[in-house]
Design a protein around this motif. Sequence first.
Motif, PDB file in Angstrom:
ATOM      1  N   LEU A   1       0.805  -1.111  -0.246  1.00 33.74           N
ATOM      2  CA  LEU A   1      -0.248  -0.144   0.184  1.00 33.74           C
ATOM      3  C   LEU A   1       0.322   1.390   0.285  1.00 33.74           C
ATOM      4  CD1 LEU A   1      -2.579  -1.020   1.883  1.00 33.74           C
ATOM      5  CD2 LEU A   1      -3.346  -1.106  -0.400  1.00 33.74           C
ATOM      6  N   TYR A   2       1.799   1.630   1.052  1.00 23.79           N
ATOM      7  CA  TYR A   2       2.811   2.271   0.696  1.00 23.79           C
ATOM      8  C   TYR A   2       3.272   2.464  -0.954  1.00 23.79           C
ATOM      9  CZ  TYR A   2       2.803   3.883   5.352  1.00 23.79           C
ATOM     10  OH  TYR A   2       2.614   4.149   6.697  1.00 23.79           O
ATOM     11  N   ARG A   3       3.921   1.413  -1.445  1.00 28.26           N
ATOM     12  CA  ARG A   3       4.550   1.410  -2.642  1.00 28.26           C
ATOM     13  C   ARG A   3       3.122   2.275  -3.563  1.00 28.26           C
ATOM     14  NH1 ARG A   3       8.043  -2.412  -6.205  1.00 28.26           N
ATOM     15  NH2 ARG A   3       7.723  -1.334  -8.437  1.00 28.26           N
ATOM     16  N   ILE A   4       2.072   2.029  -3.505  1.00 26.74           N
ATOM     17  CA  ILE A   4       1.110   3.165  -4.790  1.00 26.74           C
ATOM     18  C   ILE A   4       0.310   4.022  -4.037  1.00 26.74           C
ATOM     19  CG2 ILE A   4      -1.555   2.452  -4.596  1.00 26.74           C
ATOM     20  CD1 ILE A   4      -0.924  -0.489  -4.772  1.00 26.74           C
ATOM     21  N   ALA A   5       0.419   3.782  -2.668  1.00 29.76           N
ATOM     22  CA  ALA A   5       0.273   5.895  -2.163  1.00 29.76           C
ATOM     23  C   ALA A   5       1.331   6.370  -2.157  1.00 29.76           C
ATOM     24  CB  ALA A   5       0.486   5.731  -0.569  1.00 29.76           C
ATOM     25  N   THR A   6       2.625   5.958  -2.258  1.00 34.30           N
ATOM     26  CA  THR A   6       4.531   7.270  -2.412  1.00 34.30           C
ATOM     27  C   THR A   6       4.188   7.046  -4.280  1.00 34.30           C
ATOM     28  OG1 THR A   6       5.283   6.394  -0.516  1.00 34.30           O
ATOM     29  CG2 THR A   6       6.551   7.253  -2.581  1.00 34.30           C
ATOM     30  N   ASN A   7       3.627   6.219  -4.962  1.00 31.95           N
ATOM     31  CA  ASN A   7       3.581   6.381  -6.423  1.00 31.95           C
ATOM     32  C   ASN A   7       3.326   7.876  -7.112  1.00 31.95           C
ATOM     33  OD1 ASN A   7       5.921   5.551  -8.051  1.00 31.95           O
ATOM     34  ND2 ASN A   7       5.471   3.289  -6.932  1.00 31.95           N
ATOM     35  N   HIS A   8       1.616   7.338  -6.487  1.00 34.41           N
ATOM     36  CA  HIS A   8       0.480   8.259  -6.979  1.00 34.41           C
ATOM     37  C   HIS A   8       0.958  10.219  -6.302  1.00 34.41           C
ATOM     38  CE1 HIS A   8      -3.867  10.040  -7.418  1.00 34.41           C
ATOM     39  NE2 HIS A   8      -3.309  10.352  -6.395  1.00 34.41           N
ATOM     40  N   CYS A   9       1.512   9.770  -5.560  1.00 30.99           N
ATOM     41  CA  CYS A   9       2.174  11.425  -4.291  1.00 30.99           C
ATOM     42  C   CYS A   9       2.809  12.112  -5.771  1.00 30.99           C
ATOM     43  CB  CYS A   9       2.660  11.172  -3.309  1.00 30.99           C
ATOM     44  SG  CYS A   9       0.578  10.985  -2.164  1.00 30.99           S
ATOM     45  N   LEU A  10       3.810  11.091  -5.817  1.00 31.94           N
ATOM     46  CA  LEU A  10       5.044  10.986  -6.752  1.00 31.94           C
ATOM     47  C   LEU A  10       4.526  11.563  -8.014  1.00 31.94           C
ATOM     48  CD1 LEU A  10       7.698   8.408  -6.065  1.00 31.94           C
ATOM     49  CD2 LEU A  10       7.976  10.915  -5.622  1.00 31.94           C
ATOM     50  N   ASN A  11       3.356  11.732  -8.718  1.00 30.18           N
ATOM     51  CA  ASN A  11       2.685  11.564  -9.846  1.00 30.18           C
ATOM     52  C   ASN A  11       1.806  12.764  -9.988  1.00 30.18           C
ATOM     53  OD1 ASN A  11       3.639   9.435 -11.084  1.00 30.18           O
ATOM     54  ND2 ASN A  11       1.589   7.982 -11.039  1.00 30.18           N
ATOM     55  N   VAL A  12       0.984  12.919  -8.408  1.00 30.63           N
ATOM     56  CA  VAL A  12       1.231  14.538  -8.365  1.00 30.63           C
ATOM     57  C   VAL A  12       2.114  15.122  -8.356  1.00 30.63           C
ATOM     58  CG1 VAL A  12      -0.473  15.338  -6.377  1.00 30.63           C
ATOM     59  CG2 VAL A  12      -1.025  13.241  -7.060  1.00 30.63           C
ATOM     60  N   ARG A  13       2.777  15.011  -7.462  1.00 34.83           N
ATOM     61  CA  ARG A  13       4.033  16.329  -7.287  1.00 34.83           C
ATOM     62  C   ARG A  13       4.908  17.254  -8.113  1.00 34.83           C
ATOM     63  NH1 ARG A  13       6.980  16.664  -2.277  1.00 34.83           N
ATOM     64  NH2 ARG A  13       8.330  17.664  -3.421  1.00 34.83           N
ATOM     65  N   ARG A  14       4.900  15.977  -9.060  1.00 41.64           N
ATOM     66  CA  ARG A  14       4.987  16.155 -10.424  1.00 41.64           C
ATOM     67  C   ARG A  14       4.441  16.925 -11.815  1.00 41.64           C
ATOM     68  NH1 ARG A  14       6.995  10.327 -10.516  1.00 41.64           N
ATOM     69  NH2 ARG A  14       8.930  10.590  -9.219  1.00 41.64           N
ATOM     70  N   SER A  15       3.332  16.816 -11.396  1.00 44.06           N
ATOM     71  CA  SER A  15       2.025  17.540 -12.386  1.00 44.06           C
ATOM     72  C   SER A  15       2.248  18.666 -12.394  1.00 44.06           C
ATOM     73  CB  SER A  15       1.077  16.043 -12.076  1.00 44.06           C
ATOM     74  OG  SER A  15      -0.431  17.227 -12.450  1.00 44.06           O
ATOM     75  N   ALA A  16       1.659  19.206 -13.885  1.00 49.89           N
ATOM     76  CA  ALA A  16       2.218  20.608 -13.606  1.00 49.89           C
ATOM     77  C   ALA A  16       0.299  20.580 -14.175  1.00 49.89           C
ATOM     78  CB  ALA A  16       1.458  21.472 -15.730  1.00 49.89           C
ATOM     79  N   SER A  17      -0.386  20.143 -13.194  1.00 51.59           N
ATOM     80  CA  SER A  17      -2.497  20.636 -13.054  1.00 51.59           C
ATOM     81  C   SER A  17      -2.475  20.420 -11.556  1.00 51.59           C
ATOM     82  CB  SER A  17      -2.910  19.211 -13.513  1.00 51.59           C
ATOM     83  OG  SER A  17      -2.664  18.838 -13.454  1.00 51.59           O
ATOM     84  N   ARG A  18      -1.454  20.323 -11.006  1.00 57.70           N
ATOM     85  CA  ARG A  18      -1.043  20.534  -9.519  1.00 57.70           C
ATOM     86  C   ARG A  18      -2.104  21.199  -8.817  1.00 57.70           C
ATOM     87  NH1 ARG A  18       3.663  19.307  -4.611  1.00 57.70           N
ATOM     88  NH2 ARG A  18       1.834  19.295  -3.346  1.00 57.70           N
ATOM     89  N   ARG A  19      -3.449  20.877  -8.035  1.00 55.29           N
ATOM     90  CA  ARG A  19      -4.344  21.856  -7.477  1.00 55.29           C
ATOM     91  C   ARG A  19      -3.661  22.769  -6.242  1.00 55.29           C
ATOM     92  NH1 ARG A  19      -9.455  19.472  -3.762  1.00 55.29           N
ATOM     93  NH2 ARG A  19      -9.140  18.522  -5.798  1.00 55.29           N
ATOM     94  N   VAL A  20      -3.052  23.530  -7.121  1.00 57.97           N
ATOM     95  CA  VAL A  20      -2.955  25.397  -6.151  1.00 57.97           C
ATOM     96  C   VAL A  20      -4.257  26.290  -5.535  1.00 57.97           C
ATOM     97  CG1 VAL A  20      -0.894  27.329  -6.163  1.00 57.97           C
ATOM     98  CG2 VAL A  20      -0.265  24.700  -6.831  1.00 57.97           C
ATOM     99  N   PRO A  21      -4.303  26.136  -4.865  1.00 59.16           N
ATOM    100  CA  PRO A  21      -5.425  27.573  -3.760  1.00 59.16           C
ATOM    101  C   PRO A  21      -5.236  28.705  -4.783  1.00 59.16           C
ATOM    102  CG  PRO A  21      -4.053  26.741  -2.193  1.00 59.16           C
ATOM    103  CD  PRO A  21      -3.696  25.579  -3.263  1.00 59.16           C
ATOM    104  N   GLU A  22      -5.827  28.954  -5.391  1.00 54.91           N
ATOM    105  CA  GLU A  22      -5.884  30.458  -5.324  1.00 54.91           C
ATOM    106  C   GLU A  22      -5.650  31.917  -4.054  1.00 54.91           C
ATOM    107  OE1 GLU A  22      -8.706  34.136  -8.308  1.00 54.91           O
ATOM    108  OE2 GLU A  22      -9.182  32.104  -7.454  1.00 54.91           O
TER     109      GLU A  22
END
Length: 310
Positions: free
Chosen positions: A57-78
């Motif tokens: 589970l930690y492997r799945i969670a870590t890789n998903h979070c890495l994808n979020v961190r790298r994503s240009a569409s990461r949600r940044v609040p206004e």
Amino acid sequence: MEEFADRIEPYRAELRVHCYRMLGSRTGAEDALQETMLAAWRGRDGFEGRSSVRTWLYRIATNHCLNVRRSASRRVPEAPRPPFTPPPPSRRAEITWLEPFPDDLLAAVPEQAPGPEARYGMREAIELAFIVGLQQLPPRQTAALILKDVLGYSTDEVATLLDTTATAVKGALQRARATLGEPRAATPPSASERALTRRFADAFEVRDVDALVSLLTDDAWLAMPPAPHEYHGIPAILEFLSVSGAWRAERPTRLEPARVNGQCAFSTYIGDARAGVMVLTLRGPRIAGLTRFLYDIDPSLRGPGASVQE
């Protein structure tokens, strides 16, 4: 299927904390947690048992979070627009997506000793300064440091979790540790610290700016996520508090005790409206940092016994 769900459900609380450390956002952590549990459910037939369910589970969670961190569409609040004209900030923060993490959710994490490789305890690995530091690291350095120094996985285990080599993990850890410095041992709040935070709340509620700044260290700072404005040093903080205090002069202000990120905090109210949460970073007999989150307050942030008018 129910048996599989029963196997993964006990890890939900600690995976939420892991995703929060990776992303610095409680909202993002909740999204990542749901994606992790869904991915585990969909991939249940592919789980071969070569590692523990927890590690899988930690492997799945870590890789998903890495994808979020790298994503240009990461949600940044206004960035919010203040109802008054603030003085020029000392600097502008880059980590504007930072959100507080309620201690109630930390309490839901089962007591489990970290692995022998761990260098951080639970309290120091959730404090705001540590979370901010993690957000400033490259994504894989963040992941390597959390897996090794917080969760206590061995270097070889971290390499397997990140699909890389032990040499690469050692290099990432060396760079991450050099950036963050040595971990600082966290301790529960003392009676003197509780008295200090109460004096802060009393002064803040009556807008006694002189009393407020007398409680700060000379190098204190004030941050206000998701606004990028930061104020560093007594003069800058004094100017901001004077302007904001004048704006709320006719509006009753109330601070209710709360606990977030293992730190003393207050839910703030202007009139009956929730107006954010103030987290105090203490250093000896003074306050070294004020982080005022300008988000609406989740009820779970409220401290025990707080009487809040809805």
